[in-house]
Enzyme design. Structure first.
Site, short mmCIF file in Angstrom:
data_model
loop_
_atom_site.label_atom_id
_atom_site.label_comp_id
_atom_site.label_asym_id
_atom_site.label_seq_id
_atom_site.Cartn_x
_atom_site.Cartn_y
_atom_site.Cartn_z
N ASP A 1 -34.02 58.44 42.06
CA ASP A 1 -32.74 58.31 42.70
C ASP A 1 -32.58 59.55 43.66
O ASP A 1 -32.05 59.09 44.72
CB ASP A 1 -31.51 58.40 41.78
N HIS B 1 -35.53 49.72 37.93
CA HIS B 1 -35.78 50.34 36.42
C HIS B 1 -36.78 49.13 35.69
O HIS B 1 -37.44 49.17 34.79
CB HIS B 1 -34.59 50.02 35.68
N CYS C 1 -37.85 63.97 35.19
CA CYS C 1 -38.19 62.86 34.56
C CYS C 1 -38.43 61.65 35.33
O CYS C 1 -38.35 60.46 34.79
CB CYS C 1 -37.09 62.52 33.36
N GLU D 1 -29.74 64.27 40.99
CA GLU D 1 -30.35 63.08 41.37
C GLU D 1 -29.66 63.03 42.85
O GLU D 1 -30.21 61.93 43.52
CB GLU D 1 -29.54 61.83 40.55
#
Length: 836
Positions: free
Chosen positions: A722, A461, A769, A698
């Site tokens: 992920d 992240h 996304c 995910e």
């Protein structure tokens, strides 16, 4: 003239030859009782000596320990003196440390300085110490302790011990810190005396610094020797450790060479500046001065304290730093593997290095403060390593400085590590071991031009946020990054994952030209950014933006975003020291809805876990957070987190707008049904409108069962970062495997296709996304696979839209079909350019 404590007592009272002790405490008490029996101390001094050992290690090294009393108990000393216990069999003082000479000290003045100075010199002469540990004459020991002469120089050939083995260094990088730390650990565990000799220089392999000072290079012939009971067997075991490291060292060298030889996709220098290879994390090129986090110059004042206080301060700082390093090693082992964790394991080994501790104590007993003494010892040792003429070992001086700063921070918080608040005013290249998501999110982009980290992964992240901020970034550059000189000019290429150090004027001019060329191309794309992402034959794809706060919406819309496809609510928790209240959350969600003016907003429920840890939530530590209680698993276990957020979301929805809720880390229909039940109960309670409820895809289980989950979900959004991690079994932050954690791997693409097919059975739409949604080629593949919505970092929107507009849907579908049949991610990427 200070009185010499050795002259106070007669020889027969001073030394106990061939003494016996059952434990370290027993040896300390015997020394104290000898001092008391001679009338040098009052009863109870032995208790003071034992208490001091509990707060400060009195082992000097090479089999010598110097127990003495607490500073506040100086009143128990009647006259200055020392006693010596000769323990021929030795006694374990600390794990891996065995004392053969225990020198008990009683001193009410500074008279102990002379004896400690002599001892610190004496322990450098191991051959003489071995003789003292076995002599039958107490006068020999007394004479050795009364001599102030320096240890003999190496004018005569260094001697080997009884058992010996020959070996030639075959580590490509020589004996650097990581293998040397393994040698030191093995030597400490051997239980015998070991020696390493290269030509006429010897080292105690228990001492990391002693080993490094040999400056051993590949091809150097050395002699390993041992003495004592079981020496042959112990030496063979030590040799096994030494030789087993060869394969790892050669593999590490090969990986480093391969990484350095990898083709450069981005800018290429005209000359040949020093290059550090890492992994691309955020595209673009940045030029600036290096700012190494926590590299501020130190000014350590000399504030003398009594030896007991100083010893206690130093010991406490070492204990705290050991705990800090253990946590760092554990975390790095989990994230990167034991090989990379060995970097920090080697640093941690310095905390137990007898040479370093001895030098610090020697400076302290000369009357200097503990922080100043430690700093001086670090500087001297680092200077010796730097002066060896071996660039690999000279670079290891950075390890000494790093661990030195950590210890100093515990001695005096004012000497702690630098922070992100001390960035220079001009844009710089921020260099750090790693950055947390909250660190990256709060960077001042006016002061940071680019980022280079030693650790981290391209889909962490922190890397995602660097893309959001538009900061060129490389990760996984390795520990060498941390030894860069502050203020040096560097160029970070976020496209190729490289840092170029001290580029020439021509290289800097070339880099500026490259930046200008990319900017011109981006301006062309931005001119069309408001146009829809419609293929040449009219198929339209929805384009959203990944944002965290309402104040980011305006920029996302200005870049061509048609809504928010992912609002990461965890940053409402990461960016503060407590959890936001229901009212605070509702206001933020409402502000987001209002900023979008009826455009779609997908809010992801709290996604904590993995590389996003929130200290104030007091979550239990997990061995592998990525496979633990994260996302929906956490929300179902913590209604105190789930319910206030749902109430805030439904409260915001009552004001109108196009709001959807999305749950992360769903692995089964039962989880989704339980969450929908909570949503419905709160909606009814608040009399709020129904809103679409979707889930993140995910994990492979969700993709494989997409048709079943689609019966209960209103939409899917695939988190490719992920999903890639779980499909390929690669930690998304592991720099060694980062280049292999490619979301365009055919296995990942097949699960995306499976998800789309499962959703169609219930007429649900599928978005993406994750990172490849913002990659123009990746976006083209996703459209060909049937994905109908893409959400990405706002800065990626213009280029993605341009790529989609450049081709017709049948061409993209054909491209996707070929990608599904490819054998590797490299084969998939080789298809780039075939869709217009």
């Amino acid at each position: 003239m200070l009185a010499d404590p050795l002259n106070v007592l007669g020889i027969e009272d001073l030394v106990r030859i061939d003494a016996r002790a059952s434990s370290k405490e027993d040896a300390i008490r015997q020394a104290g009782q000898l001092l008391a029996a001679a009338g040098c101390v009052a009863p109870g001094y032995d208790e003071s000596m034992v208490r001091r050992e509990a707060v400060a290690n009195t082992y000097l090294g090479s089999g010598v320990a110097i127990p003495h009393g607490m500073g506040e108990d100086k009143g128990l000393v009647r006259r200055d003196a020392i006693v010596v216990l000769q323990l021929r069999d030795g006694i374990e003082w600390n794990p891996g440390q065995r004392a053969h000479l225990v020198v008990g000290i009683a001193a009410s003045s500074d008279s102990h300085i002379a004896i400690l100075r002599r001892l610190t010199r004496l322990i450098q002469d191991e051959a003489r110490l071995e003789g003292l540990a076995h002599t039958d004459d107490p006068a020999v020991i007394a004479a050795a302790l009364q001599q102030d002469s320096a240890p003999p120089t190496s004018q005569t050939p260094a001697e080997d011990l009884a058992q010996r083995r020959e070996w030639t260094i075959d580590y490509p990088a020589g004996l650097h810190a990581r293998p040397a730390s393994a040698w030191a650990e093995a030597a400490k565990a051997s239980g015998v005396m070991l020696r390493v000799r290269h030509q006429n220089e010897v080292a105690d392999p228990r001492s990391l610094i002693s080993l490094l000072q040999l400056g051993l290079k590949a091809g150097d012939a050395i002699t390993l020797s041992a003495s004592g009971e079981g020496a042959g067997k112990a030496l063979d075991a030590f040799m096994q450790v030494v030789t087993r490291l060869t394969a790892r060292e050669k593999a590490d060298a090969a990986r480093a060479a391969e990484k350095a030889k990898a083709p450069v996709r981005g800018w290429k220098p005209m000359d040949n500046p020093t290059m550090i290879a890492g992994v691309s994390a955020s595209p673009g090129l940045a030029i600036g001065k290096v700012h190494v986090l926590a590299s501020a110059e130190l000014v350590v004042t000399d504030q003398p304290v009594d030896l007991a206080t100083g010893g206690a301060l130093l010991n406490d700082a070492l204990v705290r730093t050991r705990a800090q390093m253990k946590a760092l090693v554990d975390d790095t082992t989990r994230r990167l593997g034991a090989s990379d964790a060995a970097i920090f394991q080697a640093q941690a080994g310095l905390l137990d290095d007898t040479d370093l501790i001895t030098l610090t104590c020697q400076i302290m007993v000369e009357g200097h403060g503990v922080a100043w003494s430690w700093h001086q010892a670090i500087e001297r040792m680092a200077g010796q390593l730097s002066a060896l003429g071996n660039p690999v070992l000279a670079a290891r001086a950075a390890d000494l400085h790093d661990i030195g700063r950590r210890v100093l921070a515990h001695i005096d918080p004012g000497l702690g590590l630098g922070t992100l608040t001390d960035l220079p005013d001009e844009p710089s290249i921020l260099v750090a071991a790693d950055l947390s998501p909250s660190d990256t999110a709060t960077l001042d982009i006016e002061k940071v031009a680019g980022i280079a980290t030693a650790l981290g992964g391209p889909t962490s992240h922190s890397a995602i946020l660097a893309r959001t901020l538009g900061l060129p970034s490389m990760v996984a550059g390795g520990a060498d990054l941390l030894s860069l000189a502050a203020g040096a000019t560097a160029i970070v290429d976020g496209d190729s994952g490289r840092l170029w150090l001290n580029p020439s004027a021509d290289d800097i001019a070339s880099a500026h030209a490259w930046i200008a060329e990319i900017a011109a191309k981006r301006r062309e794309q931005e001119a069309e950014r408001s146009n829809p992402a419609r293929t040449a034959d009219g198929h339209q794809v929805a384009i959203g933006a990944n944002v965290n706060r309402p104040d980011q919406v305006a920029f996302a819309l200005s870049q061509g975003g048609e809504g928010v496809g992912l609002m990461r609510t965890e940053f409402l928790f990461l960016e503060r020291g407590d959890s936001p209240t229901e009212e605070e959350q509702r206001a933020i969600y409402r502000d987001m809805v209002d900023a979008l003016e009826d455009r779609p907003l997908i809010v992801r429920a709290l996604d904590i876990g993995g590389d996003k840890q929130v200290p104030h939530l007091d979550l239990p530590r997990e061995e592998n957070p990525f496979l633990g209680v994260r996302g929906a698993r956490l929300l179902l276990r913590r209604p105190d987190l789930l319910e206030p957020q749902l109430r805030a979301l439904y409260g915001a929805a009552k004001g109108g707008g196009d709001l959807s809720i999305m749950f992360p880390m769903i692995t089964s229909a039962s989880e989704l049904l339980a969450l929908r039940e909570r949503c419905e109960a709160i909606r009814v309670e608040l009399d709020a409108p129904a809103v679409p409820i979707g889930i993140m895809i995910e994990v492979p289980a969700a993709a494989v069962q997409a048709d079943k989950l689609a019966a209960h979900a209103d939409f899917f959004s695939i988190g490719t970062n992920d999903l890639t991690q779980y499909v390929l079994a690669i930690d998304r932050q592991n720099p060694e495997l980062a280049s292999e954690a490619d979301s365009l791997h055919p296995a990942v693409l097949r699960l995306i296709a499976m998800t789309v097919a499962g959703a169609k059975r219930h007429d649900r739409w599928v978005g993406v996304c994750g990172g490849i949604a913002g990659d123009p080629f990746g976006a083209a593949l996703l459209v060909g696979l049937g994905v109908s919505e893409l959400s990405m970092t706002p800065r990626d929107i213009p280029s993605v839209k341009a790529r989609i507009r450049s081709a017709a849907l049948p061409a993209l579908q054909a491209l996707a079909a070929r990608a599904l049949e490819a054998e590797s991610a490299a084969d998939v990427r080789a298809l780039d350019g075939e869709a217009g």
